[in-house]
Design a protein around this motif. Structure first.
Motif, PDB file in Angstrom:
ATOM      1  N   LEU A 163       0.962  -1.052   0.163  1.00 34.19           N
ATOM      2  CA  LEU A 163       0.054  -0.039  -0.020  1.00 34.19           C
ATOM      3  C   LEU A 163       0.810   1.230   0.216  1.00 34.19           C
ATOM      4  O   LEU A 163       1.920   1.299   0.736  1.00 34.19           O
ATOM      5  CB  LEU A 163      -0.869  -0.001   1.179  1.00 34.19           C
ATOM      6  CG  LEU A 163      -2.023  -1.106   1.374  1.00 34.19           C
ATOM      7  CD1 LEU A 163      -2.645  -1.106   2.488  1.00 34.19           C
ATOM      8  CD2 LEU A 163      -2.978  -0.861   0.151  1.00 34.19           C
ATOM      9  N   THR A 164       0.663   2.200  -0.885  1.00 32.31           N
ATOM     10  CA  THR A 164       1.423   3.263  -1.083  1.00 32.31           C
ATOM     11  C   THR A 164       0.700   4.674  -0.389  1.00 32.31           C
ATOM     12  O   THR A 164      -0.504   4.980  -0.750  1.00 32.31           O
ATOM     13  CB  THR A 164       1.764   3.832  -2.445  1.00 32.31           C
ATOM     14  OG1 THR A 164       2.230   2.545  -3.003  1.00 32.31           O
ATOM     15  CG2 THR A 164       2.463   4.823  -2.551  1.00 32.31           C
ATOM     16  N   ALA A 165       1.330   5.166   0.701  1.00 29.33           N
ATOM     17  CA  ALA A 165       0.726   6.449   1.433  1.00 29.33           C
ATOM     18  C   ALA A 165       1.555   7.450   1.808  1.00 29.33           C
ATOM     19  O   ALA A 165       1.244   8.198   2.248  1.00 29.33           O
ATOM     20  CB  ALA A 165      -0.190   5.698   2.634  1.00 29.33           C
ATOM     21  N   GLY A 166       2.770   7.599   1.612  1.00 29.83           N
ATOM     22  CA  GLY A 166       3.898   8.778   1.685  1.00 29.83           C
ATOM     23  C   GLY A 166       3.806   8.455   3.321  1.00 29.83           C
ATOM     24  O   GLY A 166       4.191   7.422   3.967  1.00 29.83           O
ATOM     25  N   LEU A 167       3.714   9.569   4.069  1.00 33.44           N
ATOM     26  CA  LEU A 167       3.699   9.760   5.451  1.00 33.44           C
ATOM     27  C   LEU A 167       2.437   9.439   6.174  1.00 33.44           C
ATOM     28  O   LEU A 167       1.261   9.781   5.743  1.00 33.44           O
ATOM     29  CB  LEU A 167       3.969  11.095   5.888  1.00 33.44           C
ATOM     30  CG  LEU A 167       4.151  11.720   7.459  1.00 33.44           C
ATOM     31  CD1 LEU A 167       5.170  10.580   8.066  1.00 33.44           C
ATOM     32  CD2 LEU A 167       4.131  12.909   7.876  1.00 33.44           C
ATOM     33  N   VAL A 168       2.601   8.490   7.142  1.00 42.38           N
ATOM     34  CA  VAL A 168       1.481   7.801   7.626  1.00 42.38           C
ATOM     35  C   VAL A 168       1.607   8.188   9.236  1.00 42.38           C
ATOM     36  O   VAL A 168       2.559   7.655   9.865  1.00 42.38           O
ATOM     37  CB  VAL A 168       1.329   6.214   7.505  1.00 42.38           C
ATOM     38  CG1 VAL A 168       0.011   5.584   8.355  1.00 42.38           C
ATOM     39  CG2 VAL A 168       1.117   6.028   6.249  1.00 42.38           C
ATOM     40  N   ARG A 169       0.581   8.586   9.841  1.00 39.50           N
ATOM     41  CA  ARG A 169       0.433   8.994  11.182  1.00 39.50           C
ATOM     42  C   ARG A 169      -0.068   7.943  12.065  1.00 39.50           C
ATOM     43  O   ARG A 169      -1.027   7.474  11.461  1.00 39.50           O
ATOM     44  CB  ARG A 169      -0.109  10.213  11.465  1.00 39.50           C
ATOM     45  CG  ARG A 169       0.797  11.520  10.914  1.00 39.50           C
ATOM     46  CD  ARG A 169      -0.057  12.830  11.347  1.00 39.50           C
ATOM     47  NE  ARG A 169       0.922  14.142  10.594  1.00 39.50           N
ATOM     48  CZ  ARG A 169       1.762  14.604  11.087  1.00 39.50           C
ATOM     49  NH1 ARG A 169       2.409  14.154  12.265  1.00 39.50           N
ATOM     50  NH2 ARG A 169       2.285  15.719  10.480  1.00 39.50           N
ATOM     51  N   ILE A 170       0.425   7.767  13.160  1.00 38.91           N
ATOM     52  CA  ILE A 170      -0.025   6.480  13.997  1.00 38.91           C
ATOM     53  C   ILE A 170      -0.422   6.701  15.308  1.00 38.91           C
ATOM     54  O   ILE A 170       0.438   7.711  16.029  1.00 38.91           O
ATOM     55  CB  ILE A 170       0.920   5.277  14.130  1.00 38.91           C
ATOM     56  CG1 ILE A 170       1.399   4.756  12.885  1.00 38.91           C
ATOM     57  CG2 ILE A 170       0.349   4.095  15.020  1.00 38.91           C
ATOM     58  CD1 ILE A 170       2.710   3.817  12.949  1.00 38.91           C
ATOM     59  N   CYS A 171      -1.672   6.680  15.516  1.00 39.61           N
ATOM     60  CA  CYS A 171      -2.169   7.211  17.015  1.00 39.61           C
ATOM     61  C   CYS A 171      -2.524   6.025  17.851  1.00 39.61           C
ATOM     62  O   CYS A 171      -2.592   4.879  17.385  1.00 39.61           O
ATOM     63  CB  CYS A 171      -3.515   8.105  17.135  1.00 39.61           C
ATOM     64  SG  CYS A 171      -4.776   7.216  16.309  1.00 39.61           S
ATOM     65  N   GLU A 172      -2.558   6.041  19.205  1.00 44.10           N
ATOM     66  CA  GLU A 172      -2.962   4.714  19.915  1.00 44.10           C
ATOM     67  C   GLU A 172      -4.407   4.714  20.400  1.00 44.10           C
ATOM     68  O   GLU A 172      -5.055   3.416  20.358  1.00 44.10           O
ATOM     69  CB  GLU A 172      -2.101   5.086  21.487  1.00 44.10           C
ATOM     70  CG  GLU A 172      -2.383   3.843  22.129  1.00 44.10           C
ATOM     71  CD  GLU A 172      -1.523   3.851  23.682  1.00 44.10           C
ATOM     72  OE1 GLU A 172      -1.793   3.252  24.619  1.00 44.10           O
ATOM     73  OE2 GLU A 172      -0.441   4.697  23.600  1.00 44.10           O
ATOM     74  N   ASN A 173      -5.150   5.718  20.291  1.00 44.12           N
ATOM     75  CA  ASN A 173      -6.477   5.629  20.763  1.00 44.12           C
ATOM     76  C   ASN A 173      -7.464   5.790  19.544  1.00 44.12           C
ATOM     77  O   ASN A 173      -7.221   7.122  18.852  1.00 44.12           O
ATOM     78  CB  ASN A 173      -6.756   6.492  22.025  1.00 44.12           C
ATOM     79  CG  ASN A 173      -5.880   6.154  23.179  1.00 44.12           C
ATOM     80  OD1 ASN A 173      -6.114   5.234  23.763  1.00 44.12           O
ATOM     81  ND2 ASN A 173      -4.865   6.961  23.180  1.00 44.12           N
ATOM     82  N   PRO A 174      -8.874   5.224  19.562  1.00 39.26           N
ATOM     83  CA  PRO A 174      -9.657   5.531  18.694  1.00 39.26           C
ATOM     84  C   PRO A 174     -10.260   6.963  18.472  1.00 39.26           C
ATOM     85  O   PRO A 174     -10.684   7.231  17.553  1.00 39.26           O
ATOM     86  CB  PRO A 174     -10.650   4.487  18.786  1.00 39.26           C
ATOM     87  CG  PRO A 174      -9.930   3.274  19.574  1.00 39.26           C
ATOM     88  CD  PRO A 174      -8.999   3.919  20.222  1.00 39.26           C
ATOM     89  N   VAL A 175     -10.136   7.562  19.694  1.00 38.27           N
ATOM     90  CA  VAL A 175     -10.809   8.963  19.772  1.00 38.27           C
ATOM     91  C   VAL A 175     -10.181   9.922  18.919  1.00 38.27           C
ATOM     92  O   VAL A 175     -10.880  10.820  18.281  1.00 38.27           O
ATOM     93  CB  VAL A 175     -10.750   9.523  21.402  1.00 38.27           C
ATOM     94  CG1 VAL A 175      -9.267   9.679  21.573  1.00 38.27           C
ATOM     95  CG2 VAL A 175     -11.782  10.634  21.180  1.00 38.27           C
ATOM     96  N   VAL A 176      -8.893   9.288  18.533  1.00 35.77           N
ATOM     97  CA  VAL A 176      -8.300  10.455  17.543  1.00 35.77           C
ATOM     98  C   VAL A 176      -8.834  10.361  16.118  1.00 35.77           C
ATOM     99  O   VAL A 176      -9.039  11.385  15.409  1.00 35.77           O
ATOM    100  CB  VAL A 176      -6.766  10.256  17.546  1.00 35.77           C
ATOM    101  CG1 VAL A 176      -6.110  11.154  16.651  1.00 35.77           C
ATOM    102  CG2 VAL A 176      -6.203  10.335  19.054  1.00 35.77           C
ATOM    103  N   ILE A 177      -9.131   9.141  15.805  1.00 29.11           N
ATOM    104  CA  ILE A 177      -9.570   8.817  14.236  1.00 29.11           C
ATOM    105  C   ILE A 177     -10.931   9.501  14.240  1.00 29.11           C
ATOM    106  O   ILE A 177     -11.554  10.031  13.400  1.00 29.11           O
ATOM    107  CB  ILE A 177      -9.646   7.098  14.162  1.00 29.11           C
ATOM    108  CG1 ILE A 177      -8.353   6.529  13.849  1.00 29.11           C
ATOM    109  CG2 ILE A 177     -10.383   7.070  12.957  1.00 29.11           C
ATOM    110  CD1 ILE A 177      -7.757   6.541  12.692  1.00 29.11           C
ATOM    111  N   ALA A 178     -11.868   9.108  15.360  1.00 30.11           N
ATOM    112  CA  ALA A 178     -13.146   9.700  15.323  1.00 30.11           C
ATOM    113  C   ALA A 178     -13.374  11.134  15.266  1.00 30.11           C
ATOM    114  O   ALA A 178     -13.776  12.014  14.305  1.00 30.11           O
ATOM    115  CB  ALA A 178     -13.967   9.348  16.620  1.00 30.11           C
ATOM    116  N   ALA A 179     -12.512  11.815  16.055  1.00 32.95           N
ATOM    117  CA  ALA A 179     -12.355  13.318  15.873  1.00 32.95           C
ATOM    118  C   ALA A 179     -11.817  13.847  14.708  1.00 32.95           C
ATOM    119  O   ALA A 179     -12.320  14.807  14.018  1.00 32.95           O
ATOM    120  CB  ALA A 179     -11.313  13.897  17.184  1.00 32.95           C
ATOM    121  N   ALA A 180     -10.622  13.205  14.234  1.00 35.53           N
ATOM    122  CA  ALA A 180     -10.186  13.599  12.759  1.00 35.53           C
ATOM    123  C   ALA A 180     -11.196  13.536  11.580  1.00 35.53           C
ATOM    124  O   ALA A 180     -11.383  14.255  10.826  1.00 35.53           O
ATOM    125  CB  ALA A 180      -9.073  12.784  12.260  1.00 35.53           C
ATOM    126  N   ALA A 181     -12.214  12.271  11.878  1.00 33.77           N
ATOM    127  CA  ALA A 181     -13.102  12.226  10.669  1.00 33.77           C
ATOM    128  C   ALA A 181     -14.063  13.249  10.875  1.00 33.77           C
ATOM    129  O   ALA A 181     -14.594  13.744   9.687  1.00 33.77           O
ATOM    130  CB  ALA A 181     -13.761  10.810  10.908  1.00 33.77           C
TER     131      ALA A 181
END
Length: 411
Positions: free
Chosen positions: A276-294
């Motif tokens: 999978l090609t994606a350049g820079l990928v940020r990794i977080c530990e908690n799902p709340v970051v994904i939810a807030a970003a969405a």
């Protein structure tokens, strides 16, 4: 000899004198000499009379009764019923004497041999030293195994399992089959599973005993690259570019275009064989970051993957696919020792640059929550471990959510 035995039985074979013979036998089993005095508290009149007949004199007064073993030995020898004295008499009356000290030493040696292979493995892998001490302190192996031979077989199988951990992704049944020739050896409730899961927790930096629920067990196994099945192991992501050639690629493309988080199973990721090609990928530990970003960024959110605590096999598979496609990674997690352990595993596997995950970022966040656990090094930011040890508070990822979202918005 029959006459001597009859005389011996008359001298020391009575029920009222049996306590004296038994005390002598116990001393012999313990390797102690038959000297000194033995005392019977609350002696009955019959027991006192029996001792007086044996000694040929009054045995004192009161409720307790004391007898010199030396006197009894002299009487036995001088009477001619046992040339070897009291020791010989006890053997003739009670049978062969056990060597308790020898038995204890032999048992200790057998237990040492039982742990030989696992101890050799722990010597080579010091990260398991604390777990090994915990095994000894709790007596867990001795409770799970009937005897040293049973323990040796159990621990040898455990060693074979640990030689394969951490894994880059293997089903639990396959791990059991390949290491123990039994696909069910690591099933919940089996002794080997109990030991192996505690060791897996140790390797993942988790409490050795851990929680007993199915989710906790699944997470502990996943932390060392073992999955119970390929549908329950999941990874949450947002903004990952996909493709139009594969089912997984099309799912990612659709979710990214809609600005919605995407949940992928290990099954899907195993069937996606191209990088999978994606350049820079940020990794977080908690799902709340994904939810807030969405919520705030939607389709504009750059590639973001959630580790979900201890990474599952699906998380590792996705990160490996991204790494093989040339992606680089930036990582953020909780500032506590469990979070540091997770970050260390990610750093060792794929490498990353810290994403607000260094000493200055930690010290900038107000917190009064106490930091507990064992300190760990932070090779991506060496001063971070020192700062956390000195300050002694934990900082959860939710406390810096606004800053993380600002970074994602600025790409």
């Amino acid at each position: 000899m029959t006459g001597e035995n009859d005389r011996l039985l008359r001298l020391l074979g009575g029920e009222e004198i049996a306590w004296l013979v038994e005390r002598a036998r116990r001393r012999m089993e313990q390797g102690k000499p038959l000297i000194g005095t033995v005392t019977l508290t609350a002696a009955t009149p019959a027991q006192r009379r029996a001792v007086e007949v044996l000694l040929g004199r009054r045995a004192g007064a009161g409720t307790s009764l004391s007898v010199s073993l030396g006197d009894v030995d002299h009487i036995v020898r001088s009477s001619g019923v046992a040339a070897g004295g009291l020791a010989e008499a006890v053997v003739r009356l009670r049978g062969p004497i056990r060597d308790l000290a020898g038995e204890k030493a032999a048992l200790a040696s057998a237990w040492t041999r039982a742990f030989a292979r696992i101890d050799a493995l722990v010597t080579a892998r010091p990260e398991l030293a604390g777990w090994r001490s915990w095994l000894e302190a709790t007596g867990l192996v001795r409770r799970l195994a009937a005897d040293p031979e049973d323990a040796r077989a159990l621990l040898d199988r455990l060693t074979a399992v640990l030689d394969r951990l951490p894994s880059r992704g293997v089903p639990l049944g396959r791990l059991a089959a390949e290491t123990c020739a039994d696909a069910h050896a690591l099933d919940e409730g089996r002794p080997l599973a109990t030991l192996a899961l505690s060791a897996a927790r140790a390797l993942a930096g988790l409490p050795y005993a851990g929680e007993g629920g199915a989710d906790a067990r699944r997470a502990a196994w996943a932390a060392v690259g073992v999955h119970l099945d390929d549908l329950s192991s999941l990874v949450l992501c947002l903004g990952l570019p996909g493709d139009d050639r594969t089912p997984t690629g099309r799912m990612l493309s659709a979710a990214t275009a809609a600005g919605e988080p995407c949940v992928l199973t290990l099954r899907q990721l195993h069937r996606h064989e191209t990088p999978l090609t994606a350049g820079l990928v940020r990794i977080c530990e908690n799902p709340v970051v994904i939810a807030a970003a969405a919520d705030e960024l939607g389709p504009a959110c750059p590639p973001l993957v959630c580790g979900g605590g201890s990474p599952s096999a699906a998380v590792w598979r996705l990160l490996d696919l991204l790494a093989s496609g040339g992606a680089t990674f930036a990582y953020h997690g909780d500032f506590d020792w469990g979070g540091i352990a997770i970050a260390t595993a990610v750093n060792e596997r794929i490498g990353f640059v810290p994403w607000r995950y260094d000493a200055s970022s930690y010290e900038a966040v107000p917190s009064s929550a106490p930091l507990t656990g064992r300190p760990r090094p932070t090779p991506w930011a060496p001063e971070l471990s020192k700062a956390m040890t000195h300050r002694g508070v934990r900082v959860e990822e939710e406390l810096v959510l606004a800053d993380l979202l600002a970074d994602l918005a600025s790409r």
